[in-house]
Design an enzyme around this catalytic site. Structure first.
Site, PDB file in Angstrom:
ATOM      1  N   SER A  74       0.708  -1.223   0.063  1.00 34.71           N
ATOM      2  CA  SER A  74      -0.103  -0.114  -0.014  1.00 34.71           C
ATOM      3  C   SER A  74       0.949   1.215  -0.012  1.00 34.71           C
ATOM      4  CB  SER A  74      -0.932  -0.049   1.165  1.00 34.71           C
ATOM      5  OG  SER A  74      -1.651   1.235   1.361  1.00 34.71           O
ATOM      6  N   ASN A  75       0.716   2.158  -1.036  1.00 30.43           N
ATOM      7  CA  ASN A  75       1.308   3.386  -1.055  1.00 30.43           C
ATOM      8  C   ASN A  75       0.708   4.298   0.016  1.00 30.43           C
ATOM      9  OD1 ASN A  75       2.801   3.053  -3.528  1.00 30.43           O
ATOM     10  ND2 ASN A  75       0.764   2.790  -4.269  1.00 30.43           N
TER      11      ASN A  75
END
Ligand code: PLP
Length: 320
Positions: A74-75
């Protein structure tokens, strides 16, 4: 619009650049790119704009711990972790997947030294609630940031992003971008309505059927205009979303993504990511080849970041 609390740490305005070699190669409309991969905050991306408002809300609430959830790569989680550190807060990430050796975004989460709890996609929401409750009971003053940072406060970041684009003197006929938790999409759609942008805001769905995404974005956009003190109702039918590029599912790139990533890299020296921007650009390229964009129109690809995932072990075979 109402002034809502905001902390300033994004590198704004992000540049807009032409993509002449890519446009010529595709033989389609003139293409521009808005560089929200360059927003700052631990390698940048679209979550930085959302976090300016989310952090302000957290700090105003006396939070001492940020809690959020996402995939292992996840960014959003990586950028939330960095924002927490920047303001001296603890951070708990609830990640779906197997515990695994650090690489890509996960390596950066560990470098930022935040707490990681592993869960499954099915258990994620329950485990997130449980982590929140445990932190609350321990007196850690947790603040819950929803998946993707897509609350009205987060989406407001993209209303202001639309304002920024218009203030740059740009008025493309189409804006195309990756849409998943819907905050970017909702902010741009709300911005279109509130600021009188007459072009089209087209989200390429990363992982949801069209009707689900339209419903989610319309509802969030409506709530966002409310937060900004200019309530209007956006209907699902007026949210433009294409959902033909879901492939084998979230985070599973195939020929579409690989070709788009290679074209952007080799024609323009620009890096896309395998999960979001690779898929969205692949969809945009397919639409160009189909003649979807009317002759004479200008298309702006809104780059939402994500390149740290290029260094994840699971995407080692992405380059052909
Ligand atoms: C989170 C993310 C998106 C999707 O944005 P949403 O606001 O969640 O729809 C697109 N691109 C990248 C690189 C992201 O990290």
């Amino acid at each position: 619009m109402n002034q809502i609390p905001r902390l300033r740490f994004a590198h704004l305005p992000t540049p807009v650049e032409p993509l002449p070699r890519l446009s010529a190669t595709l033989g389609g409309p003139p293409l521009l790119v808005k560089r929200d991969d360059q927003t700052g905050l631990a390698l940048g991306g679209n979550k930085t704009r959302k976090l300016e408002f989310l952090l302000a809300e957290a700090v105003a609430n006396g939070a001492r711990t940020l809690i959020t959830a996402g995939a292992a790569q996840s960014n959003h989680c990586r950028q939330t972790a960095a924002a927490a550190r920047r303001y001296g807060l603890d951070c708990i990430l609830v990640l779906s997947g197997e515990p695994q050796p650090p690489s890509g975004n996960l390596l950066l989460d560990q470098l930022l030294g935040v707490e990681i709890l592993w869960t499954t996609r099915q258990q994620r929401d329950a485990d997130l609630q449980a982590a929140f409750q445990a932190a609350w009971d321990a007196g850690r003053r947790p603040y819950l940031i929803p998946y993707g940072g897509s609350s009205p406060a987060g989406a407001a970041g993209y209303v202001y992003a639309m304002q920024e684009l218009l203030e740059q003197g740009l008025h493309p006929d189409w804006i195309v971008f990756a849409s998943s938790s819907g905050g970017t999409h909702a902010g741009l759609a709300a911005g279109k309505r509130l600021l009188g942008y007459s072009g089209q805001v087209l989200g390429i769905s990363i992982d949801e059927p069209q009707d689900v995404l339209q419903q989610r974005v319309a509802e969030l956009a409506t709530r966002t205009t409310d937060l900004l003190g200019q309530p209007v109702t956006l209907q699902p039918q007026e949210i433009l979303a294409h959902a033909e590029y879901l492939g084998a599912g979230y985070g599973i790139p195939d020929t579409l993504e690989k070709e788009a990533m290679a074209l952007f890299a080799r024609q323009e020296g620009l890096l896309l990511d395998p999960v979001y921007t690779g898929r969205a650009a692949g969809g945009m390229i397919d639409l160009i080849r189909q003649g979807f964009f009317p002759r004479g129109s200008t298309v702006l690809f809104w780059h939402t970041g994500g390149a740290p995932a290029l260094f994840a072990d699971r995407y080692r075979t992405i380059v052909e």
